[in-house]
Design a protein around this motif. Sequence first.
Motif, PDB file in Angstrom:
ATOM      1  N   LYS A  35      -2.840  -4.918   0.643  1.00  0.00           N
ATOM      2  CA  LYS A  35      -3.530  -4.273  -0.481  1.00  0.00           C
ATOM      3  C   LYS A  35      -3.604  -2.766  -0.274  1.00  0.00           C
ATOM      4  O   LYS A  35      -3.557  -2.003  -1.230  1.00  0.00           O
ATOM      5  N   SER A  36      -3.751  -2.326   0.964  1.00  0.00           N
ATOM      6  CA  SER A  36      -3.695  -0.897   1.257  1.00  0.00           C
ATOM      7  C   SER A  36      -3.414  -0.715   2.741  1.00  0.00           C
ATOM      8  O   SER A  36      -3.887  -1.499   3.564  1.00  0.00           O
ATOM      9  N   HIS A  51      -0.263   1.444  -1.397  1.00  0.00           N
ATOM     10  CA  HIS A  51      -1.224   0.612  -2.119  1.00  0.00           C
ATOM     11  C   HIS A  51      -0.509  -0.562  -2.784  1.00  0.00           C
ATOM     12  O   HIS A  51       0.446  -0.367  -3.536  1.00  0.00           O
ATOM     13  N   GLY A  52      -0.963  -1.793  -2.491  1.00  0.00           N
ATOM     14  CA  GLY A  52      -0.382  -2.979  -3.096  1.00  0.00           C
ATOM     15  C   GLY A  52      -0.794  -3.115  -4.551  1.00  0.00           C
ATOM     16  O   GLY A  52      -1.982  -3.115  -4.874  1.00  0.00           O
ATOM     17  N   LEU A  53       0.196  -3.223  -5.435  1.00  0.00           N
ATOM     18  CA  LEU A  53      -0.069  -3.378  -6.861  1.00  0.00           C
ATOM     19  C   LEU A  53      -0.018  -4.836  -7.299  1.00  0.00           C
ATOM     20  O   LEU A  53      -0.686  -5.219  -8.252  1.00  0.00           O
ATOM     21  N   HIS A 106       1.921  -5.886   7.366  1.00  0.00           N
ATOM     22  CA  HIS A 106       2.080  -4.434   7.170  1.00  0.00           C
ATOM     23  C   HIS A 106       3.360  -4.120   6.401  1.00  0.00           C
ATOM     24  O   HIS A 106       4.036  -3.136   6.666  1.00  0.00           O
ATOM     25  N   ASN A 107       3.705  -5.002   5.445  1.00  0.00           N
ATOM     26  CA  ASN A 107       4.854  -4.817   4.552  1.00  0.00           C
ATOM     27  C   ASN A 107       6.177  -4.719   5.315  1.00  0.00           C
ATOM     28  O   ASN A 107       7.046  -3.922   4.969  1.00  0.00           O
ATOM     29  N   TRP A 181       2.561   5.222  13.158  1.00  0.00           N
ATOM     30  CA  TRP A 181       1.654   4.111  13.396  1.00  0.00           C
ATOM     31  C   TRP A 181       0.864   3.780  12.147  1.00  0.00           C
ATOM     32  O   TRP A 181       0.444   4.674  11.416  1.00  0.00           O
ATOM     33  N   VAL A 182       0.684   2.472  11.947  1.00  0.00           N
ATOM     34  CA  VAL A 182      -0.216   1.995  10.910  1.00  0.00           C
ATOM     35  C   VAL A 182      -1.617   2.088  11.480  1.00  0.00           C
ATOM     36  O   VAL A 182      -1.879   1.629  12.588  1.00  0.00           O
ATOM     37  N   ILE A 183      -2.519   2.685  10.730  1.00  0.00           N
ATOM     38  CA  ILE A 183      -3.910   2.828  11.161  1.00  0.00           C
ATOM     39  C   ILE A 183      -4.697   1.651  10.607  1.00  0.00           C
ATOM     40  O   ILE A 183      -4.617   1.331   9.432  1.00  0.00           O
ATOM     41  N   GLY A 184      -5.451   0.983  11.459  1.00  0.00           N
ATOM     42  CA  GLY A 184      -6.240  -0.179  11.043  1.00  0.00           C
ATOM     43  C   GLY A 184      -5.630  -1.468  11.551  1.00  0.00           C
ATOM     44  O   GLY A 184      -4.789  -1.477  12.434  1.00  0.00           O
ATOM     45  N   LYS A 185      -6.069  -2.573  10.965  1.00  0.00           N
ATOM     46  CA  LYS A 185      -5.642  -3.906  11.405  1.00  0.00           C
ATOM     47  C   LYS A 185      -4.177  -4.139  11.182  1.00  0.00           C
ATOM     48  O   LYS A 185      -3.581  -3.854  10.244  1.00  0.00           O
TER      49      LYS A 185
END
Length: 185
Positions: A35-36, A51-53, A106-107, A181-185
């Motif tokens: 989702k984001s 952002h996931g649409l 993470h897409n 890096w992806v920030i967060g989970k």
Amino acid sequence: MQLSVFKNSTAVITAVFILMTISHSNAQEKPTVQKSQFKINVLLPGFVYEHGLSDKNTLYSELSSGYGYTSNSFGNTWTFYPYINEQFRHYYNLEKRAGKGKVTSHNSGGFIAMSAFYNFRSISTNDTFLPDNASITIAPVWGFQRTYKGNFNLDLNLGIGYNFDKNDSELVPVLNFTLGWVIGK
């Protein structure tokens, strides 16, 4: 008589259980985009928000920096310029990757996108040497994104686009490669 009722109710219960299992397992097998997600790029310093649409579509927004090399009759020089990259992405192979047991979080998957780059005027160019202007590039691109352990992220997309500024317009190759890096989970 009681035996036939027992057999019928057992068949009904078994059928309901099978249908619930199938619908539950199908729901688990359908991966979707985040989702984001927020990313930091280190190769070309910058930030990305995706952002996931819908289940397979995202809006990708990047503020980053680019580098270029220019050569003309006055000499050679490197340029440094900030840019904004907006993409509408469609991830087309999430189910196939999940079916093979590959990561889709993470897409992580392949995508096609319509991309719009706004390249700001170079901040390292001497106007006497090269009067560098801001430009816009519109391009369809194909790419893939992977996120590995530790949220290490690789994103590559390429295509052919139409670039224009106040003086000129032309077809150009488009290549966008980020490491971060992806920030967060």
